[in-house]
Design an enzyme around this catalytic site. Sequence first.
Site, PDB file in Angstrom:
ATOM      1  CG  ASP A  92      -0.361   0.507  -1.286  1.00  0.00           C
ATOM      2  OD1 ASP A  92       0.132   0.427  -0.157  1.00  0.00           O
ATOM      3  OD2 ASP A  92      -1.553   0.784  -1.478  1.00  0.00           O
ATOM      4  CB  SER A  93       4.796   3.313  -1.734  1.00  0.00           C
ATOM      5  OG  SER A  93       3.947   4.298  -2.313  1.00  0.00           O
ATOM      6  N   GLY A  95       1.762   5.892  -0.754  1.00  0.00           N
ATOM      7  CA  GLY A  95       1.751   7.231  -1.347  1.00  0.00           C
ATOM      8  C   GLY A  95       0.364   7.709  -1.714  1.00  0.00           C
ATOM      9  CG  ASP A 146       4.090   6.796  -6.528  1.00  0.00           C
ATOM     10  OD1 ASP A 146       3.711   6.394  -5.400  1.00  0.00           O
ATOM     11  OD2 ASP A 146       3.393   6.655  -7.541  1.00  0.00           O
ATOM     12  CD  GLN A 194       2.134   8.269 -10.592  1.00  0.00           C
ATOM     13  OE1 GLN A 194       1.292   8.776 -11.332  1.00  0.00           O
ATOM     14  NE2 GLN A 194       1.806   7.508  -9.549  1.00  0.00           N
ATOM     15  N   GLY A 221      -1.280   6.207 -11.263  1.00  0.00           N
ATOM     16  CA  GLY A 221      -1.912   7.468 -11.614  1.00  0.00           C
ATOM     17  C   GLY A 221      -2.916   7.392 -12.737  1.00  0.00           C
ATOM     18  CG  ASP A 271      -4.364  -3.140  -6.888  1.00  0.00           C
ATOM     19  OD1 ASP A 271      -4.961  -2.526  -5.989  1.00  0.00           O
ATOM     20  OD2 ASP A 271      -3.571  -2.569  -7.681  1.00  0.00           O
ATOM     21  CG  HIS A 340     -20.360 -13.975  -7.806  1.00  0.00           C
ATOM     22  ND1 HIS A 340     -20.665 -15.061  -8.597  1.00  0.00           N
ATOM     23  CD2 HIS A 340     -20.436 -12.882  -8.619  1.00  0.00           C
ATOM     24  CE1 HIS A 340     -20.906 -14.643  -9.828  1.00  0.00           C
ATOM     25  NE2 HIS A 340     -20.784 -13.331  -9.870  1.00  0.00           N
TER      26      HIS A 340
END
Length: 376
Positions: A92-93, A95, A146, A194, A221, A271, A340
């Site tokens: 990720d960035s 942000g 972002d 976004q 978002g 994720d 698990h």
Amino acid sequence: MRFTLQHTDPNSRARAGMLRTDHGEIPTPIFMPVGTVGSVKGVFHRDLRDEVRARIILGNTYHLYLRPGTDTLYKAGGLHRFAGWDGPILTDSGGFQVFSLTGIRKLTEEGCRFQSHIDGSRHLFTPENVIDTQRLIGADIMMAFDECPPGTAEYDYASKSWDRTARWLERCFAQYVKTDCPYGYHQSLFPIVQGCTYADLRRKSAEFVRQFDADGYAIGGLAVGEPAPVMYEMIEVVNEILPSDRPRYLMGVGTPINILEAIERGVDMFDCVMPTRNGRNGMLFTSEGIINIRNQKWAEDFSPIDPMGHTFVDTAYTKAYLRHLTVAGEMMAAQIASLHNLGFYLWLVGEARQRIVVGDFAAWKAEMVEKLGRRL
């Protein structure tokens, strides 16, 4: 990077595809275990590969930038070599992390100035240096920088926030085009849609990002406090616009039910920290519902952890044994529970894929959603 759309469900927008990167192929829909600092907490890489069959993991730019730092990662040859993980990685960035540092960050057109949560040192993230940082980390898939506004943001704030994110996105892609991977393989850059819970802003955002002809697109978002039906509505709005021949990544989502609902609406990648974080606290996700393994009712239950006997991890582990380890405070309890839950999440998206291929996803999904909400 190449994405091939292989099957679509006849009764929904659900899709099965294959995402090909220089570090391996990823069948979609897919769930990505979160490896914030270069590791999925408490889980060996061999178990990620062999037990839960993870095909891609996620790293966090903010945390990796602060520690161990890009100098160390570059000298190691990138995060793949540093961590000993030879599969694909998405970063990720950063942000979301810097914007959540309420009180110790300042947002400007230039970027975001913030203080480290580790030692209070001051730093600046800009669209340009976030791309440079992810280049050095070596992720196969990088995210644009972002602003992730609060889910409760008023319309005026959400609109101004998106306008700034759009300007940052142009700077991200300009830097992306000017730079190359220092390790010799291809790195993709995904823009992020976004717009909070405002349909017109989501449409505006989706229309804007698709002009970059990116390898894939992310939806950010969401799952930040809004009601689930609103989240699903926003996914539908966005996926009507995003290209159908590119992967769609719903960031930070979520529960098993959230994932199935999003797959039905055309999302390919997910994720979330929930499988490992909840596992460490004794919550287990199963094919028949949710288990709180601390409950006394499991003390003499010698059946496999999953009620249907699905082998997400070694079948030698029973509910009674895992409860014993949990109440005893044994660290292996967190490892077993994390494995698990990750195994269950990977099984769930894998089973969804198979149902899409054979054409009965919608009926299977309706049955699973009813089960997954139960407390056992």
